[in-house]
Design an enzyme around this catalytic site. Structure first.
Site, PDB file in Angstrom:
ATOM      1  N   ASP A 112      60.446  71.695  84.446  1.00 37.08           N
ATOM      2  CA  ASP A 112      61.001  72.224  85.687  1.00 37.08           C
ATOM      3  C   ASP A 112      62.474  71.831  85.696  1.00 37.08           C
ATOM      4  OD1 ASP A 112      61.129  73.351  88.277  1.00 37.08           O
ATOM      5  OD2 ASP A 112      60.861  71.379  89.173  1.00 37.08           O
TER       6      ASP A 112
ATOM      7  N   GLU B   8      60.638  76.977  83.554  1.00 36.85           N
ATOM      8  CA  GLU B   8      60.761  77.865  84.710  1.00 36.85           C
ATOM      9  C   GLU B   8      61.948  78.797  84.505  1.00 36.85           C
ATOM     10  OE1 GLU B   8      60.032  76.595  88.914  1.00 36.85           O
ATOM     11  OE2 GLU B   8      62.166  77.034  89.117  1.00 36.85           O
TER      12      GLU B   8
ATOM     13  N   ASP C  49      58.952  67.775  91.623  1.00 37.49           N
ATOM     14  CA  ASP C  49      59.424  68.255  90.317  1.00 37.49           C
ATOM     15  C   ASP C  49      58.398  67.955  89.226  1.00 37.49           C
ATOM     16  OD1 ASP C  49      62.549  68.633  91.131  1.00 37.49           O
ATOM     17  OD2 ASP C  49      61.729  66.778  91.966  1.00 37.49           O
TER      18      ASP C  49
END
Length: 204
Positions: free
Chosen positions: A7, A68, A141
């Site tokens: 992430d 991501e 996160d």
């Protein structure tokens, strides 16, 4: 299949590694957050994130990497940092010839919870269920990184070279049971909880 989920973020970069079997059962291998101070020079911050990602890849030897996908935000500074860290992650994977999957937040949410507009709390709760954890990984996160890794593993056909073949014929897939991977994982987690509760009652 072992997947490293990333992430991307410059201040906090979530990293999570999971092992996923051919029946879509996921197990936690590692989860953490690589952090850099905002007042540090940009080049040094990027170096810290790069070193952290590469160290994890070398230590845990994932088969693929999930990142991501960067999307537009109102905060240009934030999206720039996210894009820079994403580039670092892609470079680290390419150096080791690891396949990379880019997934949007809505894709991850849909894969994990069955709902593309789920909030972070719902995603974290589902990640804990899927991985059979006693608590939700924190900060968010970290949970997001694990969600990315799980999403990628569920979307890639394990043990086959075709996405179509994986969707149709992988044991435990949605096509075989009428349930999505997320629904199957939730059901398996609930069944495991029920079995443990029954065993505890018998032991008393």
């Amino acid at each position: 299949m072992r997947v490293l989920g990333i992430d991307p973020g410059l201040t906090r970069c979530g990293v999570g590694i999971v092992d996923v079997t051919a029946t879509r059962t996921a197990t936690l291998v590692h989860v953490s957050v690589i952090q850099t101070p905002p007042d540090m020079p940009l080049a040094e911050r990027l170096l810290i994130v790069s070193a952290g990602i590469e160290a994890l890849i070398d230590e845990h030897s994932p088969h693929s990497v999930a990142v991501e996908r960067v999307f537009a935000q109102h905060n240009v500074r934030t999206v720039m940092g996210t894009a820079q860290v994403s580039g670092i992650a892609l470079l680290a994977a390419a150096r080791r010839s690891l396949p990379v999957g880019l997934h949007t937040p809505s894709e991850v949410k849909a894969a994990i919870t069955g709902y593309g507009q789920a909030d972070k709390k719902q995603v974290g709760t589902m990640v804990a269920k899927v991985l059979r954890l006693e608590s939700v990984p924190k900060p968010a996160d970290a949970a997001d990184a694990l969600a990315l890794a799980i999403c990628h593993a569920w979307r890639v056909p394990l043990g086959s070279g075709s996405a179509a073949q994986g969707a149709q014929g992988v044991p435990g897939s949605g096509a075989a049971t009428g349930l999505t991977a997320a629904q199957q994982a939730w059901r398996a987690a609930e069944q495991g909880t029920a079995r443990r509760s029954a065993a505890n009652r018998l032991a008393r």
